[in-house]
Design a protein around this motif. Structure first.
Motif, short mmCIF file in Angstrom:
data_model
loop_
_atom_site.label_atom_id
_atom_site.label_comp_id
_atom_site.label_asym_id
_atom_site.label_seq_id
_atom_site.Cartn_x
_atom_site.Cartn_y
_atom_site.Cartn_z
N ILE A 7 0.79 -1.36 0.09
CA ILE A 7 0.06 -0.12 0.08
C ILE A 7 0.85 1.26 0.04
N PHE A 8 0.37 2.53 -0.26
CA PHE A 8 0.95 3.68 -0.09
C PHE A 8 0.44 4.64 0.61
N ILE A 9 1.19 4.97 1.59
CA ILE A 9 0.63 6.12 2.75
C ILE A 9 1.33 7.42 2.52
N ASP A 10 0.62 8.24 2.02
CA ASP A 10 1.29 9.66 2.05
C ASP A 10 2.45 9.76 1.08
N GLY A 11 2.41 8.64 -0.09
CA GLY A 11 3.33 8.80 -0.96
C GLY A 11 4.49 7.77 -0.62
N GLU A 12 4.50 7.07 0.32
CA GLU A 12 5.48 6.19 0.88
C GLU A 12 4.83 4.60 0.62
N ALA A 13 5.65 3.85 0.28
CA ALA A 13 5.31 2.27 -0.03
C ALA A 13 5.25 1.63 1.60
N LEU A 14 4.44 0.71 1.56
CA LEU A 14 4.45 0.03 2.79
C LEU A 14 4.03 -1.47 2.68
N ASP A 15 4.83 -2.43 2.94
CA ASP A 15 4.23 -3.99 2.94
C ASP A 15 3.44 -4.23 4.19
N VAL A 16 2.12 -4.73 4.02
CA VAL A 16 1.73 -5.17 5.23
C VAL A 16 0.89 -6.54 4.97
N ALA A 17 0.70 -7.33 5.96
CA ALA A 17 -0.07 -8.59 6.02
C ALA A 17 -1.18 -8.51 5.16
N ALA A 18 -1.84 -9.20 4.60
CA ALA A 18 -3.17 -9.08 3.98
C ALA A 18 -4.15 -9.22 4.94
N PHE A 19 -5.33 -8.39 4.83
CA PHE A 19 -6.41 -8.16 5.76
C PHE A 19 -5.91 -7.46 6.85
N THR A 20 -4.96 -6.61 7.02
CA THR A 20 -4.59 -5.70 7.95
C THR A 20 -5.52 -4.44 7.79
N THR A 21 -5.91 -3.85 8.77
CA THR A 21 -6.72 -2.62 8.44
C THR A 21 -5.91 -1.40 8.29
N ILE A 22 -6.39 -0.40 7.65
CA ILE A 22 -5.66 0.96 7.28
C ILE A 22 -5.07 1.53 8.70
N ALA A 23 -6.10 1.56 9.67
CA ALA A 23 -5.64 1.93 11.14
C ALA A 23 -4.71 1.47 11.50
N ALA A 24 -4.33 -0.03 11.29
CA ALA A 24 -3.30 -0.70 11.82
C ALA A 24 -2.01 -0.37 11.04
N ALA A 25 -2.34 -0.12 9.81
CA ALA A 25 -1.17 0.08 8.89
C ALA A 25 -0.56 1.59 9.26
N LEU A 26 -1.44 2.49 9.70
CA LEU A 26 -1.09 3.89 10.04
C LEU A 26 -0.09 3.79 11.22
N ALA A 27 -0.70 2.86 12.35
CA ALA A 27 -0.03 2.64 13.39
C ALA A 27 1.47 2.05 13.25
N MET A 28 1.40 1.16 12.25
CA MET A 28 2.71 0.65 12.03
C MET A 28 3.93 1.45 11.46
N ARG A 29 3.52 2.59 10.79
CA ARG A 29 4.04 3.72 10.03
C ARG A 29 4.17 4.74 11.17
N SER A 30 3.84 4.65 12.50
CA SER A 30 4.03 5.49 13.54
C SER A 30 3.24 7.09 13.12
N ILE A 31 2.32 7.20 12.44
CA ILE A 31 1.70 8.13 12.11
C ILE A 31 0.80 8.67 13.19
N ALA A 32 0.89 9.78 13.64
CA ALA A 32 0.26 10.40 14.81
C ALA A 32 -1.22 10.90 14.50
N GLY A 33 -1.53 11.21 13.44
CA GLY A 33 -2.78 11.74 13.25
C GLY A 33 -3.18 11.45 11.66
N THR A 34 -4.45 11.06 11.45
CA THR A 34 -5.12 11.04 10.20
C THR A 34 -5.58 12.46 9.61
N ARG A 35 -6.14 13.09 10.42
CA ARG A 35 -6.53 14.39 10.16
C ARG A 35 -6.21 15.46 11.13
#
Length: 85
Positions: A7-35
């Motif tokens: 997947i791509f979060i704010d332009g950066e690629a990230l490989d995650v396990a299938a069936f991971t939620t977007i919120a979990a992927a954001l946490a893996m990337r240590s993103i402090a806020g979504t909005r």
């Protein structure tokens, strides 16, 4: 071994396990806020079940998608609303 998706979060690629939620992927990337709140403070997932709606992101151009309720899929493009456009 579990299948992974890219997947791509704010332009950066990230490989995650299938069936991971977007919120979990954001946490893996240590993103402090979504909005940002009306006062400019970062907001992020709180309840994890879609009630608080603090995890809203833009997914492939579609705004206000709940990150805690949406599964990652190959090639998904996620943009946090906290990112300057």
């Amino acid at each position: 071994m579990a299948e992974t998706v890219r997947i791509f979060i704010d332009g950066e690629a990230l490989d995650v396990a299938a069936f991971t939620t977007i919120a979990a992927a954001l946490a893996m990337r240590s993103i402090a806020g979504t909005r940002r709140s009306v006062s400019g403070e970062p907001r992020a997932a709180l309840c994890g079940m879609g009630v608080c709606q603090e995890c809203r992101v833009i997914v492939t151009g579609r705004a206000h998608v709940l990150g805690c309720q949406t599964l990652c899929d190959e090639g998904l493009v996620i943009q946090t609303m906290a990112t300057p456009r």
